[in-house]
Design an enzyme around this catalytic site. Structure first.
Site, short mmCIF file in Angstrom:
data_model
loop_
_atom_site.label_atom_id
_atom_site.label_comp_id
_atom_site.label_asym_id
_atom_site.label_seq_id
_atom_site.Cartn_x
_atom_site.Cartn_y
_atom_site.Cartn_z
N ARG A 1 41.47 15.26 31.13
CA ARG A 1 41.91 16.62 30.81
C ARG A 1 41.88 16.88 29.32
NH1 ARG A 1 47.13 15.76 34.38
NH2 ARG A 1 46.57 13.71 33.59
N LYS B 1 55.45 4.04 40.26
CA LYS B 1 55.64 5.47 39.96
C LYS B 1 56.54 6.04 41.04
CE LYS B 1 51.80 7.29 37.31
NZ LYS B 1 50.79 8.36 37.27
N SER C 1 50.17 16.84 38.10
CA SER C 1 51.08 16.77 39.24
C SER C 1 52.53 16.79 38.75
CB SER C 1 50.83 15.49 40.04
OG SER C 1 49.51 15.46 40.50
N HIS D 1 42.46 18.45 40.55
CA HIS D 1 41.82 17.38 41.32
C HIS D 1 40.74 17.98 42.24
CE1 HIS D 1 46.01 15.36 41.00
NE2 HIS D 1 45.22 14.64 40.25
P1 ADP Z 1 47.23 8.67 38.17
O1 ADP Z 1 48.68 8.56 38.44
O2 ADP Z 1 46.42 7.50 38.59
O3 ADP Z 1 46.88 9.16 36.79
P2 ADP Z 1 46.79 11.35 39.15
O4 ADP Z 1 46.94 11.77 40.56
O5 ADP Z 1 47.75 11.91 38.16
O6 ADP Z 1 46.78 9.79 39.19
O7 ADP Z 1 45.32 11.66 38.65
C1 ADP Z 1 44.20 11.10 39.27
C2 ADP Z 1 42.99 11.38 38.39
O8 ADP Z 1 42.78 12.77 38.32
C3 ADP Z 1 43.15 10.90 36.94
O9 ADP Z 1 41.90 10.47 36.47
C4 ADP Z 1 43.59 12.14 36.22
O10 ADP Z 1 43.22 12.11 34.84
C5 ADP Z 1 42.81 13.20 36.98
N1 ADP Z 1 43.46 14.50 36.92
C6 ADP Z 1 44.76 14.77 36.98
N2 ADP Z 1 45.00 16.09 36.85
C7 ADP Z 1 43.78 16.68 36.70
C8 ADP Z 1 43.33 18.00 36.47
N3 ADP Z 1 44.17 19.01 36.32
N4 ADP Z 1 42.01 18.20 36.38
C9 ADP Z 1 41.15 17.18 36.49
N5 ADP Z 1 41.50 15.90 36.64
C10 ADP Z 1 42.80 15.63 36.76
#
Ligand code: ADP
Length: 170
Positions: A96, A47, A134, A23
């Protein structure tokens, strides 16, 4: 559309439970393109999160003190409603791998239907972070694995604390 000189405000919505280096990479790469980039931390009940929305926001803020035009807020409504509320015209999402595509595609189209004036921008993860999620970070930490190199130091500390305190209550 006519070219303009002023920068737009963007939001980057997600669960961020917790924020990872993946992120952070997206935020560092994109923040300079916008006047402000607001990290919208979903306070969603669908979630199960290990950190409260307030804890997640705090970790986002603490991990990004070097980026002046980024702030974090907790929000539990429709993403497009929040974007409208602050005058943001762009929603950022990260991609990703192919596995993310269908969900992001459906979400972007739904948001377009709800708010045609707000554009979703999909950004590809840097390859070195493409395996980080995450959920995986929490799984690794929960069985005592090292998460340095996957999350910022403040998150690593908070995860250790949180897992200790939840174990203590079992
Ligand atoms: P959600 O539960 O809405 O998917 P996340 O916190 O998991 O929220 O992810 C938020 C955004 O960041 C999403 O668009 C996800 O694809 C992206 N994301 C998650 N992990 C990564 C990563 N390792 N690198 C880049 N983007 C990521």
């Amino acid at each position: 559309m006519a070219p303009t000189n002023h920068k737009a405000t963007a939001i980057y919505p997600g669960s961020f439970d917790p924020i990872t280096l993946g992120h952070i990479d997206i935020i560092h790469r994109l923040a300079g393109l916008f006047s402000e980039l607001v990290i919208v931390v979903a306070n969603s009940s669908s979630k199960s999160s290990i950190f409260s929305a307030q804890e997640r926001c705090l970790m986002v803020q603490e991990s990004l003190t070097d980026v002046p035009n980024v702030r974090a807020v907790a929000f539990d409504g429709l993403t497009v409603d929040y974007a409208r509320k602050i005058g943001a015209s762009i929603i950022i999402r990260g991609l990703r791998a192919v596995a993310d595509f269908e969900y992001e595609f459906a979400m972007a189209n739904m948001n377009r239907k709800l708010a045609p004036d707000i554009e979703t921008m999909i950004v590809f993860t840097s390859p070195e972070y493409s395996f980080i999620s995450s959920r995986m970070v929490k799984e690794v930490a929960s069985v005592g694995g090292l998460v340095s190199g996957l999350v910022p130091a403040v998150v690593e500390k908070a995860l250790i604390q949180k897992l200790k305190s939840t174990r203590g209550t079992k």
